[in-house]
Design an enzyme around this catalytic site. Structure first.
Site, PDB file in Angstrom:
ATOM      1  N   ARG A 105     101.196 103.653 177.119  1.00 13.05           N
ATOM      2  CA  ARG A 105      99.915 102.723 177.396  1.00 13.05           C
ATOM      3  C   ARG A 105     100.420 100.954 176.934  1.00 13.05           C
ATOM      4  O   ARG A 105     100.380 100.336 177.284  1.00 13.05           O
ATOM      5  CB  ARG A 105      98.921 102.867 176.681  1.00 13.05           C
ATOM      6  CG  ARG A 105      97.980 101.465 175.849  1.00 13.05           C
ATOM      7  CD  ARG A 105      97.042 102.508 174.624  1.00 13.05           C
ATOM      8  NE  ARG A 105      96.464 101.229 174.116  1.00 13.05           N
ATOM      9  CZ  ARG A 105      95.377 101.363 172.945  1.00 13.05           C
ATOM     10  NH1 ARG A 105      95.394 102.450 172.348  1.00 13.05           N
ATOM     11  NH2 ARG A 105      94.626 100.364 172.482  1.00 13.05           N
ATOM     12  N   ASN A 158      99.910 103.585 162.286  1.00 17.71           N
ATOM     13  CA  ASN A 158      99.000 104.853 163.178  1.00 17.71           C
ATOM     14  C   ASN A 158      99.551 104.214 164.909  1.00 17.71           C
ATOM     15  O   ASN A 158      99.360 105.163 165.674  1.00 17.71           O
ATOM     16  CB  ASN A 158      97.827 104.041 162.905  1.00 17.71           C
ATOM     17  CG  ASN A 158      97.217 103.132 162.994  1.00 17.71           C
ATOM     18  OD1 ASN A 158      97.986 102.613 162.767  1.00 17.71           O
ATOM     19  ND2 ASN A 158      96.062 102.219 163.121  1.00 17.71           N
ATOM     20  N   TYR A 159     100.409 102.581 165.007  1.00 19.24           N
ATOM     21  CA  TYR A 159     101.045 102.782 166.461  1.00 19.24           C
ATOM     22  C   TYR A 159     101.706 102.115 166.007  1.00 19.24           C
ATOM     23  O   TYR A 159     102.107 100.725 166.343  1.00 19.24           O
ATOM     24  CB  TYR A 159      98.971 101.905 167.141  1.00 19.24           C
ATOM     25  CG  TYR A 159      97.656 102.631 167.904  1.00 19.24           C
ATOM     26  CD1 TYR A 159      98.113 103.330 168.942  1.00 19.24           C
ATOM     27  CD2 TYR A 159      97.078 102.266 166.745  1.00 19.24           C
ATOM     28  CE1 TYR A 159      97.046 103.701 169.150  1.00 19.24           C
ATOM     29  CE2 TYR A 159      95.748 102.965 167.640  1.00 19.24           C
ATOM     30  CZ  TYR A 159      95.732 103.839 167.943  1.00 19.24           C
ATOM     31  OH  TYR A 159      94.873 104.291 168.747  1.00 19.24           O
ATOM     32  N   GLY A 234      97.465  95.778 159.626  1.00 20.21           N
ATOM     33  CA  GLY A 234      98.061  97.001 158.188  1.00 20.21           C
ATOM     34  C   GLY A 234      97.051  97.208 157.504  1.00 20.21           C
ATOM     35  O   GLY A 234      96.210  96.213 158.093  1.00 20.21           O
ATOM     36  N   THR A 237      97.917  94.669 152.236  1.00 16.93           N
ATOM     37  CA  THR A 237      98.983  93.697 152.363  1.00 16.93           C
ATOM     38  C   THR A 237      98.689  91.885 153.566  1.00 16.93           C
ATOM     39  O   THR A 237      99.045  91.191 152.738  1.00 16.93           O
ATOM     40  CB  THR A 237     100.090  94.392 153.100  1.00 16.93           C
ATOM     41  OG1 THR A 237     100.105  96.011 152.467  1.00 16.93           O
ATOM     42  CG2 THR A 237     101.425  94.022 152.395  1.00 16.93           C
ATOM     43  N   GLU A 253      95.147  91.899 161.504  1.00 14.19           N
ATOM     44  CA  GLU A 253      93.819  92.376 161.859  1.00 14.19           C
ATOM     45  C   GLU A 253      94.509  93.350 160.774  1.00 14.19           C
ATOM     46  O   GLU A 253      95.142  94.353 160.670  1.00 14.19           O
ATOM     47  CB  GLU A 253      94.684  93.408 162.727  1.00 14.19           C
ATOM     48  CG  GLU A 253      92.945  93.675 163.124  1.00 14.19           C
ATOM     49  CD  GLU A 253      93.503  95.553 163.119  1.00 14.19           C
ATOM     50  OE1 GLU A 253      92.526  95.638 162.411  1.00 14.19           O
ATOM     51  OE2 GLU A 253      93.920  96.320 163.791  1.00 14.19           O
ATOM     52  N   CYS A 287      91.849 101.295 162.727  1.00 16.55           N
ATOM     53  CA  CYS A 287      91.323 101.030 162.586  1.00 16.55           C
ATOM     54  C   CYS A 287      89.761 100.811 162.734  1.00 16.55           C
ATOM     55  O   CYS A 287      88.973 100.112 161.983  1.00 16.55           O
ATOM     56  CB  CYS A 287      91.851  99.735 162.295  1.00 16.55           C
ATOM     57  SG  CYS A 287      92.483  98.860 163.604  1.00 16.55           S
ATOM     58  N   GLU A 380      86.711 102.495 153.446  1.00 13.51           N
ATOM     59  CA  GLU A 380      87.478 102.692 154.970  1.00 13.51           C
ATOM     60  C   GLU A 380      88.523 104.310 154.359  1.00 13.51           C
ATOM     61  O   GLU A 380      89.950 104.095 153.704  1.00 13.51           O
ATOM     62  CB  GLU A 380      88.846 101.128 155.123  1.00 13.51           C
ATOM     63  CG  GLU A 380      88.815 101.872 156.454  1.00 13.51           C
ATOM     64  CD  GLU A 380      90.528 100.812 156.844  1.00 13.51           C
ATOM     65  OE1 GLU A 380      90.776 100.159 155.748  1.00 13.51           O
ATOM     66  OE2 GLU A 380      90.010 100.767 158.171  1.00 13.51           O
TER      67      GLU A 380
HETATM   68  O1  G3H Z   1      94.061 100.685 164.151  1.00 12.99           O
HETATM   69  C1  G3H Z   1      93.886  99.849 164.528  1.00 12.99           C
HETATM   70  C2  G3H Z   1      94.061 100.190 166.492  1.00 12.99           C
HETATM   71  O2  G3H Z   1      94.064  98.570 166.612  1.00 12.99           O
HETATM   72  C3  G3H Z   1      93.358 100.505 167.170  1.00 12.99           C
HETATM   73  O3  G3H Z   1      93.207 100.767 168.226  1.00 12.99           O
HETATM   74  O4  G3H Z   1      90.759 101.027 169.157  1.00 12.99           O
HETATM   75  O5  G3H Z   1      92.711 101.639 170.502  1.00 12.99           O
HETATM   76  O6  G3H Z   1      92.121 103.021 168.553  1.00 12.99           O
HETATM   77  P1  G3H Z   1      92.156 101.364 168.787  1.00 12.99           P
END
Ligand code: G3H
Length: 478
Positions: A105, A158-159, A234, A237, A253, A287, A380
């Site tokens: 991706r 997470n990404y 994140g 922060t 974000e 998120c 969350e």
């Molecule tokens: O964790 C935050 C990401 O911007 C979410 O991306 O909707 O592709 O999982 P996603």
């Protein structure tokens, strides 16, 4: 520490003069998997200087050449999908298939960014003066988009790859230089991704990657006078960064509490499938995960049964085995999630499954009959725990959604498109999905959060725009 990964500066891999390293703990084994350099403030200063001078030349590099290099980096990144996915598995316990998907991706995102960049940056505007009262046609105004300078990119764990390239690509195509500060968990994946840009042959100093402790270089980076733009993804922060940063554009974000509103006429099998995907993929560490289900009482029993049946089929275990539910990123994250679960237990939520935890691995849990006095109704979890709140009217659902301090995305399930549109208008979130779980992608869609969920809008086109400023030249005719 001879076995620690080096940081990237001036087109070279370097050891930090600090002599110190930061350990990256594998969430599954809970043992140190990798080490990265603990860079110093002096090294950050150096990287900033290099970024500043490299940017000047890069801004003059033809747009098509910038695009060509980005396409090359995208192809190399895709070629390296297996080893990078391996890092994602070990550093952030992302399931094996999702780890590969993240890299692919990301390659696609970079290519699209290159194409979008040559289109939108290749065009400007031409205005004439006599459209404004009192003016003759004596002024021609030409507009174009110019880079901001040095962009600081801070992606989340997470990404680490995808949310890094979603900042790097737009920054570079627009003629900026880029300083990357990876998250600790995900740092090696980031370094490997940067290596792909290195192999593509970008000029020295244009891209840098500094690793280290937030306490040592975090504020130093975000408050650095050499930084002309910050793109951050994140947690909280981001709020403190936005208070400390200088007068520069910010893109942030910062999480969400995405609600899933379910009306009486919804296709409950579709809803259940989306709750599983939206609530439990990557163990809820997104998120945009569904973080609260607001279901009409009359269909709540039926929906909960359907979701329970699907939860029972989720595979729980290590990411190497491509399990659906894998260990959460850190022990402190697991402890935080457990705290939310215990609070819900004390306050009388219905547990649809037994709560179970081994190390960082938390079994998926659906909590029914959640009430507003429970922390899980608002906070969350970033884990595989999903609260269900039963509602008696659509208004009640919208009210709960809008009472949140977050406003990232939301979703509504109904066969009535008119109702769906009214609910979408009423929800105070950056995006509303009708009949599907929230998601950021496809990556060229605008992506933005209201309230504490963020500043500005992302998505490829919006990010390119955000990382430029408008420059005008006015030709005054005699
Ligand atoms: O964790 C935050 C990401 O911007 C979410 O991306 O909707 O592709 O999982 P996603």
């Amino acid at each position: 520490d001879g076995d620690a990964y080096k940081y990237y500066s001036n087109g070279e891999w370097k050891k930090s003069s600090s002599g110190k390293t930061v350990a990256i703990v594998n969430p599954t084994t809970r043992k140190t998997q990798y080490k990265v350099q603990a860079c110093t403030q002096e090294e950050v200063n150096n990287v900033m200087e290099l970024a500043k001078s490299a940017q000047k030349t890069w801004a003059k590099t033809p747009l098509w050449k910038r695009a060509e290099l980005l396409h090359k980096a995208a192809a190399i990144l895709k070629e390296h999908k297996a080893p990078i996915a391996e890092c994602l598995i070990k550093e952030i316990a992302k399931p094996a298939k999702d780890s590969v998907t993240e890299v692919v991706r990301s390659g696609d995102l970079i290519s699209y960014t290159a194409e979008e960049g040559v289109r939108i940056l290749g065009e400007g505007k031409f205005l004439v003066s006599d459209s404004f009262p009192g003016n003759e046609r004596t002024k021609y105004c030409l507009t174009s988009k110019i880079p901001l300078g040095v962009v600081l990119a801070i992606p989340p764990f997470n990404y680490p790859v995808n949310l890094a390239v979603s900042k790097i690509g737009p920054a570079l195509i627009a003629g900026n230089s880029l300083v990357l500060k990876p998250p600790t968990q995900g740092a090696v994946s980031c370094l490997h991704m940067v290596h792909c840009f290195h192999l593509a042959g970008f000029p020295k100093g244009l891209i840098s990657c500094v690793t280290g402790k937030g306490s040592e270089i975090g504020d130093f980076l975000t408050m650095h006078p050499g930084v002309n733009c910050i793109s951050f993804t994140g947690g909280d922060t981001g709020i403190s960064i936005s208070k400390k940063a200088g007068m520069i554009p910010l893109q942030m974000e910062l999480g969400g509490k995405d609600a899933c509103i379910v009306l009486e006429d919804a296709d409950l099998d579709l809803v259940a499938a989306n709750i599983i995907k939206g609530g439990f993929s990557y163990s809820g560490q997104r998120c945009t995960a569904i973080k609260v289900v607001l279901v009409m009482e009359s269909v709540a029993d039926a929906l909960v049964e359907k979701v329970k049946a699907r939860v029972a089929k989720l595979r729980i275990g290590p990411p190497e085995d491509d399990c659906d539910i894998t260990p959460v990123v850190t022990e402190s994250s697991a402890n935080f999630i457990e705290g939310l679960v215990m609070d819900a237990k004390d306050k009388g939520a219905t547990f649809c499954q037994q709560y179970k935890r081994e190390g960082n691995l938390i079994w998926p849990l659906l909590l029914d009959n959640v009430r507003p006095d429970m922390r899980i109704a608002w906070e969350e979890p970033f884990g595989p725990i999903l609260p269900v709140i039963r509602i008696n009217s659509v208004e009640e659902g919208i009210h709960h959604c809008n009472a949140s301090n977050f406003g990232l995305q939301g979703c509504v399930f109904t066969k009535d498109i008119n109702k769906a549109m009214l609910i979408s208008d009423a929800m105070e979130t950056g995006t509303v999905q009708i009949n599907s779980a929230p998601a950021r992608g496809p990556d060229h869609f605008p992506f933005q959060g209201l309230k504490d969920s963020g500043i500005g809008s992302q998505g490829i086109t919006n990010s390119i725009d955000m990382m430029t400023k408008v420059k005008t030249t006015v030709i005054n005719l005699p």
